[in-house]
Design a protein around this motif. Structure first.
Motif, PDB file in Angstrom:
ATOM      1  N   ILE A  34       0.826  -1.217   0.000  1.00 27.34           N
ATOM      2  CA  ILE A  34       0.000   0.000   0.000  1.00 27.34           C
ATOM      3  C   ILE A  34       0.855   1.261   0.000  1.00 27.34           C
ATOM      4  CG2 ILE A  34      -1.718   1.321   1.311  1.00 27.34           C
ATOM      5  CD1 ILE A  34      -2.736  -1.423   2.354  1.00 27.34           C
ATOM      6  N   ASP A  35       1.965   1.237   0.744  1.00 24.31           N
ATOM      7  CA  ASP A  35       2.846   2.402   0.841  1.00 24.31           C
ATOM      8  C   ASP A  35       3.706   2.608  -0.408  1.00 24.31           C
ATOM      9  OD1 ASP A  35       1.924   2.935   3.411  1.00 24.31           O
ATOM     10  OD2 ASP A  35       3.457   1.653   4.317  1.00 24.31           O
ATOM     11  N   GLY A  36       3.813   1.589  -1.242  1.00 21.94           N
ATOM     12  CA  GLY A  36       4.599   1.699  -2.467  1.00 21.94           C
ATOM     13  C   GLY A  36       6.098   1.732  -2.246  1.00 21.94           C
ATOM     14  N   LYS A  37       6.565   1.156  -1.135  1.00 19.34           N
ATOM     15  CA  LYS A  37       7.995   1.194  -0.814  1.00 19.34           C
ATOM     16  C   LYS A  37       8.723  -0.099  -1.159  1.00 19.34           C
ATOM     17  CE  LYS A  37       7.372   4.441   2.945  1.00 19.34           C
ATOM     18  NZ  LYS A  37       7.506   4.690   4.376  1.00 19.34           N
ATOM     19  N   ARG A  38       8.002  -1.200  -1.273  1.00 17.68           N
ATOM     20  CA  ARG A  38       8.638  -2.493  -1.515  1.00 17.68           C
ATOM     21  C   ARG A  38       8.771  -2.778  -3.005  1.00 17.68           C
ATOM     22  NH1 ARG A  38       5.011  -6.124   2.239  1.00 17.68           N
ATOM     23  NH2 ARG A  38       5.006  -4.728   3.990  1.00 17.68           N
ATOM     24  N   SER A  39       9.747  -3.626  -3.310  1.00 21.18           N
ATOM     25  CA  SER A  39       9.974  -4.067  -4.686  1.00 21.18           C
ATOM     26  C   SER A  39       9.943  -5.583  -4.737  1.00 21.18           C
ATOM     27  CB  SER A  39      11.330  -3.584  -5.192  1.00 21.18           C
ATOM     28  OG  SER A  39      11.379  -2.178  -5.214  1.00 21.18           O
ATOM     29  N   VAL A  40       9.685  -6.105  -5.922  1.00 24.41           N
ATOM     30  CA  VAL A  40       9.822  -7.537  -6.171  1.00 24.41           C
ATOM     31  C   VAL A  40      10.920  -7.711  -7.210  1.00 24.41           C
ATOM     32  CG1 VAL A  40       7.456  -8.124  -5.557  1.00 24.41           C
ATOM     33  CG2 VAL A  40       7.994  -7.571  -7.917  1.00 24.41           C
ATOM     34  N   PHE A  41      11.561  -8.861  -7.174  1.00 21.24           N
ATOM     35  CA  PHE A  41      12.719  -9.124  -8.013  1.00 21.24           C
ATOM     36  C   PHE A  41      12.397 -10.284  -8.942  1.00 21.24           C
ATOM     37  CE2 PHE A  41      13.752  -7.477  -3.879  1.00 21.24           C
ATOM     38  CZ  PHE A  41      14.568  -6.393  -4.173  1.00 21.24           C
ATOM     39  N   VAL A  42      12.541 -10.063 -10.226  1.00 22.08           N
ATOM     40  CA  VAL A  42      12.196 -11.068 -11.222  1.00 22.08           C
ATOM     41  C   VAL A  42      13.486 -11.717 -11.709  1.00 22.08           C
ATOM     42  CG1 VAL A  42      11.008 -11.495 -13.394  1.00 22.08           C
ATOM     43  CG2 VAL A  42      10.234  -9.632 -11.903  1.00 22.08           C
ATOM     44  N   PHE A  43      13.572 -13.037 -11.518  1.00 20.35           N
ATOM     45  CA  PHE A  43      14.739 -13.807 -11.917  1.00 20.35           C
ATOM     46  C   PHE A  43      14.392 -14.726 -13.076  1.00 20.35           C
ATOM     47  CE2 PHE A  43      16.232 -12.461  -7.848  1.00 20.35           C
ATOM     48  CZ  PHE A  43      17.611 -12.518  -7.914  1.00 20.35           C
ATOM     49  N   GLU A  44      15.402 -15.029 -13.880  1.00 22.15           N
ATOM     50  CA  GLU A  44      15.252 -16.004 -14.952  1.00 22.15           C
ATOM     51  C   GLU A  44      15.014 -17.381 -14.327  1.00 22.15           C
ATOM     52  OE1 GLU A  44      17.766 -17.761 -18.722  1.00 22.15           O
ATOM     53  OE2 GLU A  44      18.662 -16.235 -17.451  1.00 22.15           O
ATOM     54  N   TYR A  45      13.987 -18.084 -14.792  1.00 20.55           N
ATOM     55  CA  TYR A  45      13.646 -19.397 -14.263  1.00 20.55           C
ATOM     56  C   TYR A  45      14.614 -20.451 -14.771  1.00 20.55           C
ATOM     57  CZ  TYR A  45      11.023 -23.616 -13.206  1.00 20.55           C
ATOM     58  OH  TYR A  45      10.644 -24.836 -12.732  1.00 20.55           O
ATOM     59  N   THR A  46      15.228 -21.178 -13.852  1.00 22.17           N
ATOM     60  CA  THR A  46      16.055 -22.335 -14.200  1.00 22.17           C
ATOM     61  C   THR A  46      15.805 -23.415 -13.152  1.00 22.17           C
ATOM     62  OG1 THR A  46      17.964 -21.615 -12.898  1.00 22.17           O
ATOM     63  CG2 THR A  46      17.894 -20.895 -15.206  1.00 22.17           C
ATOM     64  N   GLU A  47      16.117 -24.638 -13.510  1.00 26.08           N
ATOM     65  CA  GLU A  47      15.989 -25.738 -12.544  1.00 26.08           C
ATOM     66  C   GLU A  47      16.963 -25.532 -11.383  1.00 26.08           C
ATOM     67  OE1 GLU A  47      13.740 -28.143 -12.341  1.00 26.08           O
ATOM     68  OE2 GLU A  47      12.781 -27.273 -14.112  1.00 26.08           O
ATOM     69  N   GLU A  48      18.143 -24.989 -11.678  1.00 25.09           N
ATOM     70  CA  GLU A  48      19.132 -24.730 -10.628  1.00 25.09           C
ATOM     71  C   GLU A  48      18.603 -23.703  -9.622  1.00 25.09           C
ATOM     72  OE1 GLU A  48      19.921 -24.408 -13.957  1.00 25.09           O
ATOM     73  OE2 GLU A  48      20.943 -26.323 -14.186  1.00 25.09           O
ATOM     74  N   LEU A  49      17.897 -22.704 -10.127  1.00 22.46           N
ATOM     75  CA  LEU A  49      17.303 -21.694  -9.243  1.00 22.46           C
ATOM     76  C   LEU A  49      16.264 -22.335  -8.332  1.00 22.46           C
ATOM     77  CD1 LEU A  49      16.830 -18.706  -8.413  1.00 22.46           C
ATOM     78  CD2 LEU A  49      15.126 -18.620 -10.201  1.00 22.46           C
ATOM     79  N   MET A  50      15.441 -23.205  -8.871  1.00 22.83           N
ATOM     80  CA  MET A  50      14.432 -23.880  -8.070  1.00 22.83           C
ATOM     81  C   MET A  50      15.080 -24.742  -6.993  1.00 22.83           C
ATOM     82  SD  MET A  50      11.743 -22.570  -9.082  1.00 22.83           S
ATOM     83  CE  MET A  50      10.629 -23.519  -8.076  1.00 22.83           C
ATOM     84  N   GLU A  51      16.166 -25.415  -7.321  1.00 27.57           N
ATOM     85  CA  GLU A  51      16.884 -26.225  -6.335  1.00 27.57           C
ATOM     86  C   GLU A  51      17.465 -25.336  -5.244  1.00 27.57           C
ATOM     87  OE1 GLU A  51      17.013 -29.550  -5.980  1.00 27.57           O
ATOM     88  OE2 GLU A  51      15.598 -29.602  -7.659  1.00 27.57           O
ATOM     89  N   LYS A  52      18.002 -24.198  -5.608  1.00 26.25           N
ATOM     90  CA  LYS A  52      18.589 -23.262  -4.644  1.00 26.25           C
ATOM     91  C   LYS A  52      17.500 -22.740  -3.684  1.00 26.25           C
ATOM     92  CE  LYS A  52      22.083 -20.734  -3.236  1.00 26.25           C
ATOM     93  NZ  LYS A  52      23.278 -21.325  -2.648  1.00 26.25           N
ATOM     94  N   LEU A  53      16.315 -22.481  -4.216  1.00 26.12           N
ATOM     95  CA  LEU A  53      15.220 -21.980  -3.380  1.00 26.12           C
ATOM     96  C   LEU A  53      14.717 -23.040  -2.394  1.00 26.12           C
ATOM     97  CD1 LEU A  53      13.191 -19.917  -5.978  1.00 26.12           C
ATOM     98  CD2 LEU A  53      14.640 -19.048  -4.143  1.00 26.12           C
ATOM     99  N   LYS A  54      14.868 -24.293  -2.746  1.00 27.66           N
ATOM    100  CA  LYS A  54      14.441 -25.372  -1.857  1.00 27.66           C
ATOM    101  C   LYS A  54      15.401 -25.575  -0.701  1.00 27.66           C
ATOM    102  CE  LYS A  54      11.946 -27.857  -5.424  1.00 27.66           C
ATOM    103  NZ  LYS A  54      11.908 -29.075  -6.267  1.00 27.66           N
ATOM    104  N   GLU A  55      16.648 -25.100  -0.841  1.00 35.43           N
ATOM    105  CA  GLU A  55      17.628 -25.184   0.248  1.00 35.43           C
ATOM    106  C   GLU A  55      17.248 -24.242   1.363  1.00 35.43           C
ATOM    107  OE1 GLU A  55      21.471 -24.203  -1.244  1.00 35.43           O
ATOM    108  OE2 GLU A  55      21.512 -25.870  -2.661  1.00 35.43           O
TER     109      GLU A  55
END
Length: 56
Positions: A34-55
């Motif tokens: 609501i305050d407009g202060k936060r950002s989201v970060f868009v990353f390229e999807y890879t299987e390695e990224l998904m594995e890293k997120l599961k750690e």
């Protein structure tokens, strides 16, 4: 499932992924903030990224 990107909602997680060598595509404002202060970060999807997120 065919994805080309994944959204990360915290700067801490985004920083960890960047330091691990993953590719950031874009930084956008968080539409749910609501305050407009936060950002989201868009990353390229890879299987390695998904594995890293599961750690913990």
């Amino acid at each position: 499932m065919n994805k080309d990107s994944i959204i990360i909602f915290t700067a801490k997680a985004a920083r960890k992924l960047l330091k691990s060598g993953f590719t950031i595509i874009d930084i956008k404002p968080d539409k749910n903030d609501i305050d407009g202060k936060r950002s989201v970060f868009v990353f390229e999807y890879t299987e390695e990224l998904m594995e890293k997120l599961k750690e913990k």
